[in-house]
Scaffold this active site. Structure first.
Site, mmCIF file in Angstrom:
data_model
loop_
_atom_site.group_PDB
_atom_site.id
_atom_site.type_symbol
_atom_site.label_atom_id
_atom_site.label_comp_id
_atom_site.label_asym_id
_atom_site.label_seq_id
_atom_site.Cartn_x
_atom_site.Cartn_y
_atom_site.Cartn_z
ATOM 1 N N SER A 166 23.017 -1.540 26.854
ATOM 2 C CA SER A 166 23.115 -0.482 27.861
ATOM 3 C C SER A 166 21.822 0.309 27.791
ATOM 4 C CB SER A 166 24.339 0.404 27.607
ATOM 5 O OG SER A 166 24.345 0.884 26.282
ATOM 6 N N GLU A 199 19.714 4.032 28.729
ATOM 7 C CA GLU A 199 19.847 5.459 29.062
ATOM 8 C C GLU A 199 18.614 5.944 29.823
ATOM 9 O OE1 GLU A 199 21.622 8.025 26.083
ATOM 10 O OE2 GLU A 199 20.041 9.491 26.470
ATOM 11 N N THR A 259 21.446 11.062 31.679
ATOM 12 C CA THR A 259 21.664 12.264 30.867
ATOM 13 C C THR A 259 21.892 13.498 31.742
ATOM 14 O OG1 THR A 259 19.309 12.733 30.704
ATOM 15 C CG2 THR A 259 20.271 11.373 28.966
ATOM 16 N N TYR A 260 22.401 14.522 31.072
ATOM 17 C CA TYR A 260 22.725 15.798 31.708
ATOM 18 C C TYR A 260 21.853 16.812 30.982
ATOM 19 C CZ TYR A 260 26.342 18.933 33.740
ATOM 20 O OH TYR A 260 27.052 19.850 34.472
ATOM 21 N N GLY A 318 26.531 19.398 23.827
ATOM 22 C CA GLY A 318 25.242 19.956 24.262
ATOM 23 C C GLY A 318 24.684 20.879 23.187
ATOM 24 N N ASP A 319 23.382 21.128 23.279
ATOM 25 C CA ASP A 319 22.728 22.029 22.316
ATOM 26 C C ASP A 319 22.818 23.466 22.804
ATOM 27 O OD1 ASP A 319 21.921 20.168 20.382
ATOM 28 O OD2 ASP A 319 20.295 19.492 21.701
ATOM 29 N N TYR A 350 26.450 10.422 14.691
ATOM 30 C CA TYR A 350 25.216 10.776 13.965
ATOM 31 C C TYR A 350 25.155 10.094 12.593
ATOM 32 C CZ TYR A 350 25.196 14.109 17.707
ATOM 33 O OH TYR A 350 25.206 14.648 18.968
ATOM 34 N N HIS A 367 25.037 15.286 12.024
ATOM 35 C CA HIS A 367 24.516 16.260 12.987
ATOM 36 C C HIS A 367 23.942 17.443 12.207
ATOM 37 C CE1 HIS A 367 24.532 19.447 16.000
ATOM 38 N NE2 HIS A 367 24.454 18.482 16.900
ATOM 39 N N ASP A 421 31.408 16.111 9.838
ATOM 40 C CA ASP A 421 30.858 15.327 10.937
ATOM 41 C C ASP A 421 31.810 14.189 11.311
ATOM 42 O OD1 ASP A 421 28.519 15.388 12.525
ATOM 43 O OD2 ASP A 421 27.867 13.508 11.617
ATOM 44 N N LYS A 433 37.233 13.323 18.321
ATOM 45 C CA LYS A 433 36.822 12.851 19.650
ATOM 46 C C LYS A 433 37.561 11.554 20.002
ATOM 47 C CE LYS A 433 32.181 13.430 18.742
ATOM 48 N NZ LYS A 433 30.744 13.679 18.981
ATOM 49 N N PHE A 486 10.943 15.386 17.940
ATOM 50 C CA PHE A 486 12.302 15.223 18.431
ATOM 51 C C PHE A 486 13.245 14.909 17.254
ATOM 52 C CE2 PHE A 486 15.247 12.654 21.345
ATOM 53 C CZ PHE A 486 15.927 13.800 21.734
ATOM 54 N N HIS A 521 22.346 0.303 22.558
ATOM 55 C CA HIS A 521 22.081 1.283 23.617
ATOM 56 C C HIS A 521 20.617 1.682 23.481
ATOM 57 C CE1 HIS A 521 23.134 4.487 26.469
ATOM 58 N NE2 HIS A 521 22.415 5.313 25.736
ATOM 59 N N ARG A 572 11.241 4.233 31.024
ATOM 60 C CA ARG A 572 10.172 3.225 31.029
ATOM 61 C C ARG A 572 10.786 1.867 30.728
ATOM 62 N NH1 ARG A 572 5.192 5.244 32.663
ATOM 63 N NH2 ARG A 572 5.442 7.476 32.441
HETATM 64 C C1 LIG Z 1 24.066 9.246 22.646
HETATM 65 C C2 LIG Z 1 23.714 10.711 22.852
HETATM 66 C C3 LIG Z 1 23.573 11.191 24.149
HETATM 67 C C4 LIG Z 1 23.256 12.552 24.378
HETATM 68 N N1 LIG Z 1 23.113 12.993 25.671
HETATM 69 C C5 LIG Z 1 22.854 14.307 25.906
HETATM 70 C C6 LIG Z 1 22.747 14.808 27.252
HETATM 71 O O1 LIG Z 1 22.865 14.059 28.228
HETATM 72 N N2 LIG Z 1 22.507 16.138 27.421
HETATM 73 C C7 LIG Z 1 22.383 16.993 26.357
HETATM 74 O O2 LIG Z 1 22.164 18.192 26.580
HETATM 75 N N3 LIG Z 1 22.486 16.552 25.069
HETATM 76 C C8 LIG Z 1 22.718 15.232 24.818
HETATM 77 N N4 LIG Z 1 22.826 14.787 23.517
HETATM 78 C C9 LIG Z 1 22.637 15.743 22.404
HETATM 79 C C10 LIG Z 1 23.933 16.481 22.031
HETATM 80 O O3 LIG Z 1 24.350 17.290 23.111
HETATM 81 C C11 LIG Z 1 23.642 17.323 20.788
HETATM 82 O O4 LIG Z 1 23.438 16.490 19.681
HETATM 83 C C12 LIG Z 1 24.644 18.421 20.479
HETATM 84 O O5 LIG Z 1 24.087 19.298 19.512
HETATM 85 C C13 LIG Z 1 25.970 17.936 19.890
HETATM 86 O O6 LIG Z 1 26.725 17.323 20.832
HETATM 87 P P1 LIG Z 1 28.021 16.456 20.392
HETATM 88 O O7 LIG Z 1 28.679 16.001 21.621
HETATM 89 O O8 LIG Z 1 27.662 15.481 19.383
HETATM 90 O O9 LIG Z 1 28.868 17.645 19.696
HETATM 91 P P2 LIG Z 1 30.166 17.649 18.794
HETATM 92 O O10 LIG Z 1 30.722 16.291 18.635
HETATM 93 O O11 LIG Z 1 31.051 18.714 19.324
HETATM 94 O O12 LIG Z 1 29.564 18.140 17.410
HETATM 95 C C14 LIG Z 1 28.608 17.364 16.720
HETATM 96 C C15 LIG Z 1 28.610 17.726 15.267
HETATM 97 O O13 LIG Z 1 28.161 19.057 15.068
HETATM 98 C C16 LIG Z 1 29.028 19.757 14.236
HETATM 99 N N5 LIG Z 1 29.278 21.022 14.895
HETATM 100 C C17 LIG Z 1 29.450 21.201 16.195
HETATM 101 N N6 LIG Z 1 29.621 22.518 16.467
HETATM 102 C C18 LIG Z 1 29.555 23.144 15.293
HETATM 103 C C19 LIG Z 1 29.656 24.481 14.920
HETATM 104 N N7 LIG Z 1 29.861 25.458 15.808
HETATM 105 N N8 LIG Z 1 29.552 24.788 13.587
HETATM 106 C C20 LIG Z 1 29.324 23.816 12.695
HETATM 107 N N9 LIG Z 1 29.209 22.524 12.992
HETATM 108 C C21 LIG Z 1 29.342 22.189 14.275
HETATM 109 C C22 LIG Z 1 30.284 18.984 14.102
HETATM 110 O O14 LIG Z 1 30.641 18.843 12.763
HETATM 111 C C23 LIG Z 1 29.973 17.625 14.662
HETATM 112 O O15 LIG Z 1 29.913 16.695 13.652
HETATM 113 C C24 LIG Z 1 23.105 13.436 23.263
HETATM 114 C C25 LIG Z 1 23.238 12.938 21.952
HETATM 115 C C26 LIG Z 1 23.530 11.586 21.743
HETATM 116 C C27 LIG Z 1 23.647 11.067 20.335
#
Ligand SMILES: Cc1cc2nc3c(=O)[nH]c(=O)nc-3n(C[C@H](O)[C@H](O)[C@H](O)COP(=O)(O)OP(=O)(O)OC[C@H]3O[C@@H](n4cnc5c(N)ncnc54)[C@H](O)[C@@H]3O)c2cc1C
Length: 305
Positions: free
Chosen positions: A23, A25, A56-57, A116-117, A156, A160, A169, A176, A227, A277, A283
């Protein structure tokens, strides 16, 4: 010298290629030039018959419209299966639910659900929107209440960066999956041992969905290192050494990038991985070459053969 093991040879055969699933991205383009590059990449990589292509978003929903437009164009103009990324940071759940409904109405059947971050970037303490989803597990559950689309999530191998422990984690990944995710795509990594150790931990944690390795070809080493620092992926010294002295030499950098990614992916194949993936950065060339090594060929050529 002993002959290579059969698996190493079989990865180049048509039968081996048939088992490989890829796949790709992409990110939504900002300008007309970027849009042209994106569609060239989609055209070239799309010919390899990927399982899906994801869009991506942007951070905090910043590309909401552009993500939607790109996904809709993929649906309208290609036979590819789009997976729309969706984050829940900085938005009320009502807003997110509307995006989900819009995706469904447009014909999207696969969402990559993410937290999201934080708006200030990695490092800032994450705070959910007061009327929003708390994290990605909560978002997955919310999507499930609306629709039965396929849901992928992030994983991760090196933890993470915000997660206090590896256990926490894995708990989040399990939450999920329990909420309805059917596939996890990993953050990129360069040392395959991280991935295999992670697979062991995931299984021991009672999670059995596919954990698809996310592969990032290193188009720009400096950018990749920055990054990686932000997202908690380690950059091994051997990788830095390979790009050492090439800052002003993009042509050699590209050859090295192809060699590094090929080595990583072929090692994964040798150890039984069949699904990949690719973070394409919009590119086609490097990813296309790696897929070629994996035995994938453009649909038209295959039909003509
Ligand atoms: C395949 C992939 C695609 C992505 N695509 C995008 C995108 O399109 N747009 C974008 O903006 N970002 C994207 N990201 C980045 C992602 O949004 C970030 O890594 C974000 O920080 C965590 O998202 P998550 O869904 O993994 O969060 P979650 O699954 O909710 O959390 C991830 C981890 O962080 C820890 N955690 C979460 N919140 C807390 C907290 N408050 N305190 C302590 N620990 C915590 C948890 O233990 C968990 O293990 C992508 C990442 C990957 C790997």
């Amino acid at each position: 010298m002993a002959e290579q093991p059969p698996l190493r040879a079989s990865r180049f055969t048509a039968a081996g290629a048939r088992r490989i699933r890829v796949s790709f991205e992409f990110f939504p383009p900002k300008t007309a030039d970027m849009e042209k590059t994106l569609w060239e990449a989609i055209g070239r990589l799309g010919s390899l018959n990927p399982a899906f292509v994801s869009v991506t978003y942007g951070a905090g929903g910043s590309t909401r419209e552009r993500t939607h437009t790109t996904v809709k164009r993929i649906l309208a103009e290609t036979t590819l299966v789009p997976a729309a990324h969706l984050t829940c940071v900085a938005a009320a759940s009502d807003e997110i639910n509307q995006v989900v409904r819009d995706y469904c109405e447009a014909g999207v059947r696969h969402i990559v659900a993410l937290r999201g971050d934080p708006p200030g970037g990695v490092g800032e303490r994450y705070a959910p929107h007061p009327r929003g989803y708390r994290n990605a597990a909560d978002l997955v559950a919310g999507i499930r209440r609306i629709t039965d689309v396929e849901i992928s999530v992030a994983a991760y191998p090196e933890k993470h960066p915000e997660s206090p422990t590896v256990e926490a984690d894995l708990d989040m990944l399990k939450a999920k999956v329990d909420a309805g995710a059917v596939r996890a795509i990993t953050q990129f990594f360069f040392d395959n041992e991280h991935y295999f150790r992670y697979l062991d931990r995931v299984l021991a944690h009672g999670v059995s969905i596919p954990i698809v390795p996310g592969i990032l070809p290193v188009l720009n080493f400096k950018q990749t290192r920055g990054f990686a620092e932000r997202c908690g992926a380690s950059v091994p010294k051997w990788l830095a050494d390979r790009f050492d002295g090439l800052d002003q030499d993009p042509a050699t950098r590209k050859l090295i990038a192809a060699a590094v990614a090929a080595e990583q992916v072929l090692d994964l194949v040798d150890r039984g991985v069949r699904e990949f993936h690719f973070y394409t950065m919009n590119r086609a060339d490097l990813v296309f070459a790696i897929c070629h090594l994996l035995g994938l060929r453009p649909q038209a050529n295959r039909e003509a053969a």
